[in-house]
Motif scaffolding. Structure first.
Motif, PDB file in Angstrom:
ATOM      1  N   ASN A  33     -73.866  -5.278 -85.334  1.00 35.96           N
ATOM      2  CA  ASN A  33     -73.196  -5.350 -86.188  1.00 35.96           C
ATOM      3  C   ASN A  33     -71.711  -4.829 -86.319  1.00 35.96           C
ATOM      4  O   ASN A  33     -70.909  -5.341 -87.114  1.00 35.96           O
ATOM      5  N   PHE A  34     -71.569  -3.758 -85.643  1.00 36.69           N
ATOM      6  CA  PHE A  34     -70.236  -3.219 -85.397  1.00 36.69           C
ATOM      7  C   PHE A  34     -69.742  -3.171 -84.036  1.00 36.69           C
ATOM      8  O   PHE A  34     -68.506  -2.477 -84.001  1.00 36.69           O
ATOM      9  N   GLY A  48     -73.929  10.024 -98.358  1.00 42.16           N
ATOM     10  CA  GLY A  48     -73.547   9.337 -97.414  1.00 42.16           C
ATOM     11  C   GLY A  48     -72.203   8.730 -97.508  1.00 42.16           C
ATOM     12  O   GLY A  48     -71.132   9.682 -97.735  1.00 42.16           O
ATOM     13  N   ALA A  49     -72.123   7.714 -97.070  1.00 40.66           N
ATOM     14  CA  ALA A  49     -70.499   7.026 -96.405  1.00 40.66           C
ATOM     15  C   ALA A  49     -70.778   5.703 -96.869  1.00 40.66           C
ATOM     16  O   ALA A  49     -71.721   4.932 -96.754  1.00 40.66           O
ATOM     17  N   LEU A  50     -69.363   5.055 -97.330  1.00 42.56           N
ATOM     18  CA  LEU A  50     -69.484   3.736 -97.393  1.00 42.56           C
ATOM     19  C   LEU A  50     -67.833   3.287 -97.085  1.00 42.56           C
ATOM     20  O   LEU A  50     -67.136   3.945 -97.112  1.00 42.56           O
ATOM     21  N   GLY A  51     -68.050   2.057 -96.254  1.00 38.90           N
ATOM     22  CA  GLY A  51     -66.692   1.576 -96.018  1.00 38.90           C
ATOM     23  C   GLY A  51     -66.595   0.050 -95.591  1.00 38.90           C
ATOM     24  O   GLY A  51     -67.779  -0.469 -96.011  1.00 38.90           O
ATOM     25  N   GLY A  83     -68.867  -6.368 -93.558  1.00 39.30           N
ATOM     26  CA  GLY A  83     -70.376  -5.457 -93.188  1.00 39.30           C
ATOM     27  C   GLY A  83     -71.605  -5.915 -93.753  1.00 39.30           C
ATOM     28  O   GLY A  83     -71.718  -7.036 -94.648  1.00 39.30           O
ATOM     29  N   PRO A  84     -72.667  -5.398 -92.935  1.00 36.03           N
ATOM     30  CA  PRO A  84     -73.885  -6.076 -93.041  1.00 36.03           C
ATOM     31  C   PRO A  84     -74.677  -5.765 -94.580  1.00 36.03           C
ATOM     32  O   PRO A  84     -75.575  -6.491 -94.777  1.00 36.03           O
ATOM     33  N   VAL A  85     -73.972  -4.876 -95.300  1.00 32.49           N
ATOM     34  CA  VAL A  85     -74.852  -4.647 -96.589  1.00 32.49           C
ATOM     35  C   VAL A  85     -73.923  -5.592 -97.830  1.00 32.49           C
ATOM     36  O   VAL A  85     -73.036  -5.550 -97.973  1.00 32.49           O
ATOM     37  N   GLY A  86     -75.181  -5.998 -98.500  1.00 35.23           N
ATOM     38  CA  GLY A  86     -74.327  -6.600 -99.797  1.00 35.23           C
ATOM     39  C   GLY A  86     -73.484  -7.791 -99.280  1.00 35.23           C
ATOM     40  O   GLY A  86     -72.560  -8.125-100.042  1.00 35.23           O
ATOM     41  N   TYR A 138     -70.133  -4.789 -97.063  1.00 30.48           N
ATOM     42  CA  TYR A 138     -69.508  -3.598 -96.938  1.00 30.48           C
ATOM     43  C   TYR A 138     -70.572  -2.720 -95.773  1.00 30.48           C
ATOM     44  O   TYR A 138     -71.624  -3.475 -95.316  1.00 30.48           O
ATOM     45  N   ALA A 139     -70.123  -1.678 -95.472  1.00 31.26           N
ATOM     46  CA  ALA A 139     -70.852  -0.782 -94.418  1.00 31.26           C
ATOM     47  C   ALA A 139     -71.570   0.287 -95.007  1.00 31.26           C
ATOM     48  O   ALA A 139     -70.417   1.007 -95.744  1.00 31.26           O
TER      49      ALA A 139
END
Length: 198
Positions: A33-34, A48-51, A83-86, A138-139
């Motif tokens: 994915n990255f 955590g973190a979000l990007g 990114g793979p989320v949402g 997003y990631a």
């Protein structure tokens, strides 16, 4: 010389992870994915973190999904895969013309760069924006997860520039970002994707 990571490989001095830094995937990145991605970090806290991945354009035109934003987005006028989320949702990164005039719906990340709420009427923000790009998905990382990935050699952590999320040449962004870094990091821009070829 930097320290060594858990596998005994030589590392470089690491920029602290905070909103506004870039994560550039190292050739050893194990998650497809990255692979070859550049991520702009938007939030970091105890949870955590979000990007958002900023160098993956899709073939889908912004006008197809967000017709009202079609004339405000930077070229290429497509959605980017953030990114793979949402992945069924979207967020926008925007660069303000003037940091003193913050429009409704804008949340600063670093300097004039921030996240723009796509529910905001375009006529309330169009004169305040100099750049805009829309991302699907997003990631995200849980507590300690991103730090572990960095320690394992998956990411370079480097400072960003305001124009980074809006470049036309997304494919070469990772190498371009590394090339402008000081010292040892710059030569990592020439490493092959297959570290066995190095």
């Amino acid at each position: 010389m930097g320290a060594q990571d858990r596998a005994g490989r030589q590392t470089h001095d690491v920029t602290p992870v905070r909103p506004g830094v870039l994560l550039v995937a190292q050739p050893e990145m194990g998650d497809p994915n990255f692979a070859e991605s550049v991520v702009l970090v938007l939030d970091v806290d105890d949870e955590g973190a979000l990007g958002v991945v900023i160098n993956r354009p899709s073939a889908l035109l912004v006008a197809t999904v967000f017709e009202e934003w079609r004339d405000l987005v930077d070229a290429p006028e497509v959605l980017f895969r953030g990114g793979p989320v949402g992945a069924d949702g979207a967020l926008a990164l925007a660069l303000l013309r003037d940091s003193e005039q913050v429009p409704q719906g804008f949340r600063p990340v670093v300097g004039r760069l921030g996240v723009l709420d796509l529910e905001t009427p375009t006529d309330l923000v169009e004169t305040a924006l100099s750049r805009l790009r829309i991302f699907a998905g997003y990631a995200g990382w849980g507590p300690g997860q991103l730090e572990d990935e960095i320690a394992e050699g998956a990411w370079y952590v480097v400072p960003s520039r305001p124009e980074d999320p809006f470049g036309v040449e997304a494919e070469g962004l990772g190498r371009a970002v590394l090339r402008r870094q000081p010292g040892e990091l710059a030569w990592h821009s020439t490493r092959p994707a297959d570290s066995g070829l190095n």
